[in-house]
Design a protein around this motif. Structure first.
Motif, mmCIF file in Angstrom:
data_model
loop_
_atom_site.group_PDB
_atom_site.id
_atom_site.type_symbol
_atom_site.label_atom_id
_atom_site.label_comp_id
_atom_site.label_asym_id
_atom_site.label_seq_id
_atom_site.Cartn_x
_atom_site.Cartn_y
_atom_site.Cartn_z
ATOM 1 N N GLN A 153 -36.909 23.070 0.941
ATOM 2 C CA GLN A 153 -36.573 23.526 -0.405
ATOM 3 C C GLN A 153 -37.751 24.285 -1.025
ATOM 4 O OE1 GLN A 153 -34.174 24.373 -1.948
ATOM 5 N NE2 GLN A 153 -33.492 23.044 -3.596
ATOM 6 N N GLU A 154 -38.958 23.773 -0.779
ATOM 7 C CA GLU A 154 -40.135 24.444 -1.347
ATOM 8 C C GLU A 154 -40.281 25.850 -0.773
ATOM 9 O OE1 GLU A 154 -43.933 24.373 -0.294
ATOM 10 O OE2 GLU A 154 -44.804 24.168 -2.294
ATOM 11 N N HIS A 156 -37.883 27.743 0.151
ATOM 12 C CA HIS A 156 -36.907 28.596 -0.545
ATOM 13 C C HIS A 156 -37.425 29.031 -1.915
ATOM 14 C CE1 HIS A 156 -33.821 26.999 2.298
ATOM 15 N NE2 HIS A 156 -33.437 28.237 2.206
ATOM 16 N N VAL A 157 -37.972 28.079 -2.655
ATOM 17 C CA VAL A 157 -38.399 28.404 -4.024
ATOM 18 C C VAL A 157 -39.598 29.341 -4.015
ATOM 19 C CG1 VAL A 157 -39.239 27.475 -6.210
ATOM 20 C CG2 VAL A 157 -37.472 26.261 -4.958
ATOM 21 N N LYS A 160 -38.707 32.701 -2.709
ATOM 22 C CA LYS A 160 -37.659 33.311 -3.535
ATOM 23 C C LYS A 160 -36.425 33.663 -2.732
ATOM 24 C CE LYS A 160 -41.410 34.356 -6.401
ATOM 25 N NZ LYS A 160 -42.532 35.168 -6.750
ATOM 26 N N LEU A 162 -32.981 32.402 -2.344
ATOM 27 C CA LEU A 162 -32.223 31.422 -3.114
ATOM 28 C C LEU A 162 -30.774 31.276 -2.672
ATOM 29 C CD1 LEU A 162 -33.764 32.195 -6.562
ATOM 30 C CD2 LEU A 162 -34.579 30.716 -4.758
ATOM 31 N N PHE A 166 -30.665 26.363 -0.380
ATOM 32 C CA PHE A 166 -31.284 26.223 -1.707
ATOM 33 C C PHE A 166 -30.294 25.663 -2.719
ATOM 34 C CE2 PHE A 166 -31.653 28.145 -5.927
ATOM 35 C CZ PHE A 166 -32.862 27.635 -6.327
ATOM 36 N N GLU A 167 -29.089 26.224 -2.667
ATOM 37 C CA GLU A 167 -28.063 25.799 -3.625
ATOM 38 C C GLU A 167 -27.755 24.308 -3.488
ATOM 39 O OE1 GLU A 167 -26.020 27.547 -5.726
ATOM 40 O OE2 GLU A 167 -27.090 29.446 -5.475
ATOM 41 N N ARG A 168 -27.798 23.828 -2.244
ATOM 42 C CA ARG A 168 -27.249 22.502 -1.997
ATOM 43 C C ARG A 168 -28.311 21.416 -1.946
ATOM 44 N NH1 ARG A 168 -24.614 23.551 3.283
ATOM 45 N NH2 ARG A 168 -23.774 21.463 3.065
ATOM 46 N N LEU A 169 -29.555 21.792 -1.700
ATOM 47 C CA LEU A 169 -30.603 20.769 -1.688
ATOM 48 C C LEU A 169 -30.924 20.334 -3.117
ATOM 49 C CD1 LEU A 169 -32.996 22.239 1.014
ATOM 50 C CD2 LEU A 169 -31.927 19.994 1.108
ATOM 51 N N PRO A 170 -31.321 19.070 -3.286
ATOM 52 C CA PRO A 170 -31.711 18.611 -4.623
ATOM 53 C C PRO A 170 -32.982 19.319 -5.093
ATOM 54 C CG PRO A 170 -31.403 16.767 -3.120
ATOM 55 C CD PRO A 170 -31.383 18.011 -2.288
ATOM 56 N N SER A 171 -33.365 19.060 -6.342
ATOM 57 C CA SER A 171 -34.558 19.710 -6.870
ATOM 58 C C SER A 171 -35.811 19.173 -6.194
ATOM 59 C CB SER A 171 -34.656 19.475 -8.375
ATOM 60 O OG SER A 171 -35.015 18.138 -8.618
ATOM 61 N N LEU A 172 -36.869 19.970 -6.253
ATOM 62 C CA LEU A 172 -38.142 19.589 -5.643
ATOM 63 C C LEU A 172 -38.646 18.263 -6.193
ATOM 64 C CD1 LEU A 172 -39.955 23.034 -5.610
ATOM 65 C CD2 LEU A 172 -39.161 21.735 -3.638
#
Lengths: 270, 421
Positions: A153-154, A156-157, A160, A162, A166-172
């Motif tokens: 996820q990191e 992806h963020v 950039k 997205l 990215f859409e489906r993983l929880p927040s960092l």
């Protein structure tokens, strides 16, 4: 009956892993649910197998390579089910089920020949020491899975990108927090495993530490997680560094465990 | 009986024109009444938003009604009729009008494709017309259908899923860094319009506090008071960065204002709590190198624009699916409309009655043995029951009253004639 239920469990874990694997590429509502249900069914059969072996052996079933690895996998799936039940994180299964399945698969090809326990091993310490060791290792396994999710996820963020996962993983923040929470469960249990092991070794063999490979590796693992644990409290090490260290920590456990299963010498003999 | 749409939107008319022709506030009720009272207009509803003004009517002669409506608009708003010439005012009638209404409600005709407000506006327009008794069987059905089509589009496509404005994209991103924006602090560097808009979005997502650091403290205070936040002198932004979770930068300075060493130092003191930096200034005010620091995430205006663009193209793809849904629904609606008007209700009512009579008589005759005379008598009786029963509705339909359409619809419904036409 014990062996059959193990095979059935393995089969359902395989189905679960396939569902979780395809879920990575094609997002549907059915796949994660299917994976979860397959794990539950597999886990029930696996539990049957563990209970059966426990009664057959007369003690916790971890005295040959097959049983030990299988029990490890059982702990991983137990924690996975608890985690999924309480957090319902997107894609958790895709990262954790492969670990559990791999352990179960390895277990299925390992020797299940049991030698009778030596008098030193025939002790209530066997249950205490191994329970702590296996549960803490399972917690670290899940923490490593979460850490891997964090790193994906990191990536992806930061880069950039997205789309897709990215859409489906929880927040960092969430991934980081849960991974850390697992370590706060695993680390004290692991410490207890080491302490109980030392006391037991002292009682049985007259020394706390005999520098066996698994003891050395365990101390390395302990140090790694101690760093994760304390640097977070003191310097606020979190995020990527904590994630990488958690994965390394889990890797040392696997090395220690593999050495144990392959070398077959010393006090930790099967 | 036809649906006629007269309207103008962001594509056909500039905002100056739309403003003049809007039926907003106090103008809506008299406007609706005036429209309803036009000769040849049987039902009416008005949708007036900042991006469009649309007049929905049920008319029997579209060409005549177009002239009337044009005249009405120019006289109601007291503007020269010439302003409505050319492309400004568009008309759709028949199936095209139905399609247009469905597309508007589904946000396929909006400036921002898939934006969610329009459905609420359509609903409000419909409810207002309903309340003023300006609508009847046709527009009621049309508006209700439009709302359900819009909902179908919303659930069956992903048209409304991704953020398509920069400030929304920033909020969405923040939610992938922090689990929950409640309890988070937003620091605004500079108090420009963009910053204000983005701050509004963050506020709506529940952030705890907004702090404004602006070169002109007074302007900073003004903005801060809007969000019940606090304003600090610009020079203190480095201290404020220790407490903030999200930093929105739009200072208008010609060079980098936030440098890597500043952020690096701040991160140590923050104990590495994640920091989300958004640089919406051009030229940029935050050194891009900052993004390489652990737990720091920097997005500039181009990054956000890329997110928005990809979301937009995603929406366009989804819009194709939505258009198909709309086409399908237009067809269904047309069929209902045909049924309502083209098949003479009287014929179909009589047919249905005859069918029932023949079927029931035959069924009885098969069961019991009757001689010729008895059989005749039974048939006669059936005929007479049928005739007596359908006489009043037939007579009512023949009578030419104003609410004939409504009567037809009612008879179709009461006698379940839908299947037979």
């Amino acid at each position: 009956m014990g062996a059959l239920s193990f095979q059935i469990a393995l089969f359902f874990y395989l189905l679960a892993m396939l569902a979780a694997f395809f879920d990575l590429f094609k997002s549907t509502k059915v796949l994660p649910k299917a994976a979860y249900m397959f794990v539950i069914v597999g886990f029930l059969f696996h539990t049957t197998n563990v209970v059966y072996s426990w009664f057959a052996d007369g003690h916790i079933p971890i005295v040959n390579a097959h049983e030990a690895t299988s029990f490890f996998a059982w702990c991983v799936f137990l924690l996975f089910l608890l985690l999924e039940y309480s957090y319902k994180l997107g894609l958790l299964g895709s990262f954790i089920i492969p670990i559990g399945f791999a352990l179960t698969l390895v277990s299925s090809v390992l020797s299940s020949a049991s030698k009778p326990l030596t008098p030193q091993l025939r002790s209530y310490w066997l249950g205490i020491h191994t329970f702590f060791a296996f549960m803490s290792s399972a917690a670290f396994a899940l923490a490593a899975g979460m850490a891997l999710m964090y790193l994906v996820q990191e990536h992806h963020v930061k880069r950039k990108r997205l789309g897709g996962l990215f859409e489906r993983l929880p927040s960092l923040q969430r991934l980081d927090e849960i991974s850390y929470r697992l370590i706060t469960i695993g680390f004290p249990l692991f410490t207890l495993a080491i302490i109980s092991g030392s006391i037991w070794a002292d009682n049985a063999w007259g020394s706390y530490l005999s520098w066996e490979p698994i003891q050395v590796w365990s101390i390395i693992t302990w140090l790694i997680f101690a760093v994760v644990f304390h640097s977070r409290l003191l310097a606020g090490w979190r995020g990527r560094r904590a994630a990488v260290l958690s994965i390394i920590g889990f890797a040392t456990i696997i090395i220690a465990f593999a050495g144990l299963a392959l070398l077959q010498k010393g006090q930790h003999i099967f | 009986m036809r649906v006629l749409v007269a309207g103008l939107n962001h594509k056909s008319a500039d905002v100056e024109v739309r403003e003049k022709l809007a039926f907003s506030g106090d103008k809506l009720a008299p406007g609706l009444q005036g429209l309803k009272d036009l000769p040849g207009v049987k039902e009416a509803a008005i949708l007036s938003t900042c991006n469009r003004v649309e007049l929905y009517t049920h008319v029997s002669d579209p060409e005549g009604a177009k002239r009337e409506i044009k005249r009405f608009i120019s006289s109601f708003h007291s503007i020269p009729a010439g302003l409505l010439e050319g492309k400004t005012l568009y008309f759709h009638s028949g199936p095209e009008a139905i399609r247009h209404v469905f597309r508007v409600a589904s946000s396929l005709d909006s400036m921002v494709l898939g934006e969610p407000q329009i459905l609420g506006q359509v609903k409000a327009a419909f409810e207002f017309a309903l309340e003023k008794k300006a609508t009847g069987v046709l527009l009621n059905r049309l508006m209700k259908k439009a709302i359900s089509v819009a909902k179908r589009v919303r659930t069956e496509t992903r048209i409304a899923e991704n953020a398509v404005s920069i400030s929304f994209a920033a909020v969405e991103l923040a939610k992938k860094i922090f689990t929950d924006l409640a309890g988070k602090t937003v620091l605004l560097l500079g108090a420009g319009e963009m910053a204000e808009l983005a701050a509004r979005h963050f506020m709506a997502s529940g952030v705890k506090e907004i702090v404004v650091a602006n070169r002109t403290l007074a302007r900073g205070q003004e903005l801060a008071s809007e969000f019940e936040g606090k304003a600090v002198p610009f020079d203190e932004f480095k201290d404020e960065m220790l407490h903030a979770d999200i930093v929105l930068c739009s200072t208008g300075a010609p060079d980098y204002v936030v440098l890597k060493p500043d952020v690096h130092a701040a991160m140590g003191k923050r104990k590495q709590r994640p920091l989300f930096l958004i640089d919406i200034s051009v030229p940029r005010n935050i050194d891009p190198q900052v993004n390489s620091l652990d737990n720091v995430y920097l997005y500039d205006v181009d990054d956000l624009q890329t997110v928005v663009d990809s979301n937009r193209s995603e929406r366009r793809k989804e819009a194709d699916k939505a258009e198909m849904i709309v086409s399908e629904e237009v067809e269904t609606f047309e069929r209902w409309l045909d049924c309502l008007q083209s098949v003479p209700a009287i014929v179909s009512l009589r047919q249905r009655a005859e069918e029932i009579r023949k079927y029931e008589v035959q069924k009885m005759l098969n069961r019991i043995d009757l001689d010729e005379k008895e059989r005749k008598a039974v048939e006669l009786m059936a005929c007479s029951i049928v005739n007596k029963l359908i006489h009043p509705p037939t007579a009512a339909l023949k009578e030419d009253t104003g609410d004939r359409d409504q009567l037809i619809a009612m008879i179709i419904k009461l006698y379940g004639l839908n299947g037979s036409c």
